[in-house]
Design a protein around this motif. Structure first.
Motif, PDB file in Angstrom:
ATOM      1  N   ARG A  13       0.836  -1.193   0.000  1.00 17.12           N
ATOM      2  CA  ARG A  13       0.000   0.000   0.000  1.00 17.12           C
ATOM      3  C   ARG A  13       0.873   1.246   0.000  1.00 17.12           C
ATOM      4  O   ARG A  13       1.670   1.460   0.910  1.00 17.12           O
ATOM      5  N   ASP A  61     -15.899  -8.231  -3.098  1.00 16.67           N
ATOM      6  CA  ASP A  61     -15.524  -8.444  -1.694  1.00 16.67           C
ATOM      7  C   ASP A  61     -14.100  -8.001  -1.378  1.00 16.67           C
ATOM      8  O   ASP A  61     -13.590  -8.267  -0.295  1.00 16.67           O
ATOM      9  N   GLY A  62     -13.435  -7.318  -2.332  1.00 16.30           N
ATOM     10  CA  GLY A  62     -12.095  -6.812  -2.076  1.00 16.30           C
ATOM     11  C   GLY A  62     -10.971  -7.692  -2.561  1.00 16.30           C
ATOM     12  O   GLY A  62      -9.799  -7.380  -2.311  1.00 16.30           O
ATOM     13  N   GLN A  63     -11.276  -8.785  -3.258  1.00 21.70           N
ATOM     14  CA  GLN A  63     -10.228  -9.630  -3.835  1.00 21.70           C
ATOM     15  C   GLN A  63      -9.945  -9.203  -5.268  1.00 21.70           C
ATOM     16  O   GLN A  63     -10.876  -9.001  -6.054  1.00 21.70           O
ATOM     17  N   ARG A  79      -5.538  -9.288  -1.693  1.00 21.38           N
ATOM     18  CA  ARG A  79      -6.578  -8.646  -0.896  1.00 21.38           C
ATOM     19  C   ARG A  79      -6.306  -7.146  -0.921  1.00 21.38           C
ATOM     20  O   ARG A  79      -5.318  -6.674  -0.391  1.00 21.38           O
ATOM     21  N   SER A 135      -8.908  -4.749  -0.237  1.00 20.78           N
ATOM     22  CA  SER A 135      -9.814  -4.001   0.632  1.00 20.78           C
ATOM     23  C   SER A 135     -10.557  -4.974   1.536  1.00 20.78           C
ATOM     24  O   SER A 135     -10.806  -6.126   1.162  1.00 20.78           O
ATOM     25  N   ASP A 136     -10.918  -4.485   2.719  1.00 19.19           N
ATOM     26  CA  ASP A 136     -11.768  -5.252   3.624  1.00 19.19           C
ATOM     27  C   ASP A 136     -13.226  -4.819   3.513  1.00 19.19           C
ATOM     28  O   ASP A 136     -14.087  -5.326   4.226  1.00 19.19           O
ATOM     29  N   SER A 137     -13.497  -3.860   2.636  1.00 19.53           N
ATOM     30  CA  SER A 137     -14.873  -3.434   2.397  1.00 19.53           C
ATOM     31  C   SER A 137     -15.219  -3.681   0.930  1.00 19.53           C
ATOM     32  O   SER A 137     -14.405  -4.208   0.171  1.00 19.53           O
ATOM     33  N   SER A 138     -16.399  -3.296   0.507  1.00 16.23           N
ATOM     34  CA  SER A 138     -16.869  -3.620  -0.836  1.00 16.23           C
ATOM     35  C   SER A 138     -16.130  -2.818  -1.905  1.00 16.23           C
ATOM     36  O   SER A 138     -15.746  -1.668  -1.701  1.00 16.23           O
ATOM     37  N   THR A 139     -15.930  -3.458  -3.056  1.00 18.09           N
ATOM     38  CA  THR A 139     -15.206  -2.850  -4.176  1.00 18.09           C
ATOM     39  C   THR A 139     -16.022  -3.032  -5.450  1.00 18.09           C
ATOM     40  O   THR A 139     -15.852  -4.026  -6.162  1.00 18.09           O
ATOM     41  N   ASP A 178     -12.744   1.633  -2.841  1.00 16.99           N
ATOM     42  CA  ASP A 178     -13.669   0.754  -2.121  1.00 16.99           C
ATOM     43  C   ASP A 178     -14.825   1.592  -1.590  1.00 16.99           C
ATOM     44  O   ASP A 178     -15.122   2.660  -2.128  1.00 16.99           O
TER      45      ASP A 178
END
Length: 427
Positions: free
Chosen positions: A57, A366-368, A386, A388-392, A407
């Motif tokens: 990142r 799902d961030g993948q 991975r 994001s841990d939130s929606s993309t 995201d």
């Protein structure tokens, strides 16, 4: 040359080739939805021999909600989002994520029932051209901004003409720039108009039809030597002459009940590849003979169907995401319509695709983020990250050095890690 030295040079040459080499000044130009030609194709990216095991990142900025893709031009990133009851237009430095300018305006909105979980947008991706940024709000307001300063240049709102200027779930179609014109579809589910506006003044150049807009976006193509806009509106797939706005041809394909007109079609070898919810994938070929246009239905594949996800072409293969079986990746032969492979079921609700030599990028909601080999004999996942841990839901951007991923609330620049450094520093 000593044996050890020769080995070291060979290893360094391999690792250098395995990571994209780039110059910041030569970064990609990504001016609108799915890139310069609205086909998802990424030019100028040097595909690594060995994709890294993870991404690093670089920077992350809180920008707000929305499904619009980030855009890239001359070392800057442009984005259109929502924060509270305001829509926000952003310009950030590509290298650092530092905000160059930020403009906001009041945009309260009530979305149609059933679409609440997708938020109040914006869902349209802006367009860049001639020093201007064009944004289309969730309520159907088109704005032209100066790319350098963020100054509002002009605005077009057809809300008074149509009582409101958006379909039931708000605007998702994206503006299309054609030379000195910007093309947009205004209206509601029941009525609307496709218009071309002068990019400098917003003055109308031509208008076409009375159909309402869909959630799909128009394409600019050349067929039989005629430049035309291919658009899937609320009622039909149509071809419109760029210069005059004259309707050339149409193929009825209406939004019917819950079977929504959402994916942006693909154009390949003179054929339009059109997929609709619960309606499979179709190959339609516009033809011109003795001055008369017709549309030849070449094949219809019913095993897979597109809901909100737009498919991309790589070679003679179409890569997409079928909403059947709770979501499956698929590869289809564009010549025959045969489904060559399908991935496992239940992978998600949506996938945003990009296409590059030998590979396809697939960002699952799902961030993948997956790198898939562009082959027709089997599904081969080359790398998986991975991001994001939130929606993309917003389409990503592939830079020469990594990715831009939007995201649910943030914009992140992810960098491809140099394989040699990674192997040296990570146990």
């Amino acid at each position: 040359m000593p044996r050890r030295t020769a080995f070291t040079l060979t290893a360094l040459m391999f690792f250098a080739a395995s990571t994209p080499q780039f110059s910041p000044a030569a970064e990609i130009h990504w001016p609108g939805l799915l890139g310069p030609k609205r086909d998802g194709w990424v030019s100028g990216f040097q595909t690594p021999i060995l994709w890294p095991e993870r991404l690093e990142r670089d920077w992350q900025v809180q920008v707000g909600a929305g499904y619009g893709s980030p855009l890239v031009s001359d070392g800057r990133v442009y984005l259109h989002t929502r924060q509270g009851d305001d829509e926000v237009v952003w310009c950030l430095d590509l290298d650092t994520g530092v905000v160059k300018w930020r403009k906001s305006y009041s945009a309260p909105f009530k979305i149609g029932g059933g679409g609440e979980r997708h938020g109040k947008g914006p869902k349209s991706t802006p367009a860049l051209a001639g020093g201007r940024l064009f944004t289309l709000s969730i309520a159907g307001i088109l704005s032209a901004w100066n790319m350098d300063s963020g100054q509002l240049l002009w605005r077009r709102d057809d809300g008074s003409r149509f009582k409101k200027s958006h379909p039931y779930w708000g605007v998702a179609t994206s503006p299309l720039v054609d030379g000195d014109r910007v093309v947009v579809h205004f209206g509601t589910d029941d009525e609307g108009v496709l218009v071309a506006l002068d990019v400098e003044t917003g003055t109308q150049v031509w208008s076409q039809g009375k159909d309402g807009p869909s959630y799909s976006s128009p394409l600019l193509v050349e067929s039989h030597g005629i430049r035309q806009i291919v658009e899937w509106n609320h009622r039909a797939l149509v071809g419109v002459e760029c210069e005059s706005g004259r309707l050339l041809w149409e193929y009825p394909f209406p939004h019917d009940g819950h079977n929504q007109n959402m994916p942006t079609p693909a154009y390949h070898n003179g054929s339009v590849l059109l997929g609709g919810e619960n309606r499979g994938v179709h190959s339609l070929k516009p033809q011109l003979k003795n001055g008369t246009w017709t549309v030849n239905a070449q094949w219809h594949q019913e095993k897979v169907a597109l809901d909100m996800s737009s498919a991309v072409v790589n070679g003679d293969l179409l890569f997409g995401f079928s909403h059947y079986d709770k979501g499956r990746l698929f590869c289809l032969d564009t010549k025959s319509g045969d489904v060559l492979w399908q991935g496992p079921p239940r992978i998600g609700e949506n996938v945003a695709f990009l296409s590059l030599p030998g590979h396809v990028v697939a960002l699952i909601n799902d961030g993948q983020l997956k790198i898939i080999a562009a082959r027709g004999d089997r599904l081969e996942t080359v790398a998986s990250y991975r991001v994001s841990d939130s929606s993309t839901w917003a389409p990503p951007v592939l830079l020469k050095s990594g990715f831009l991923v939007k995201d649910s609330q943030t914009l992140t620049r992810w960098k491809l890690i140099d394989a040699a450094v990674r192997k040296k520093n990570i146990p």
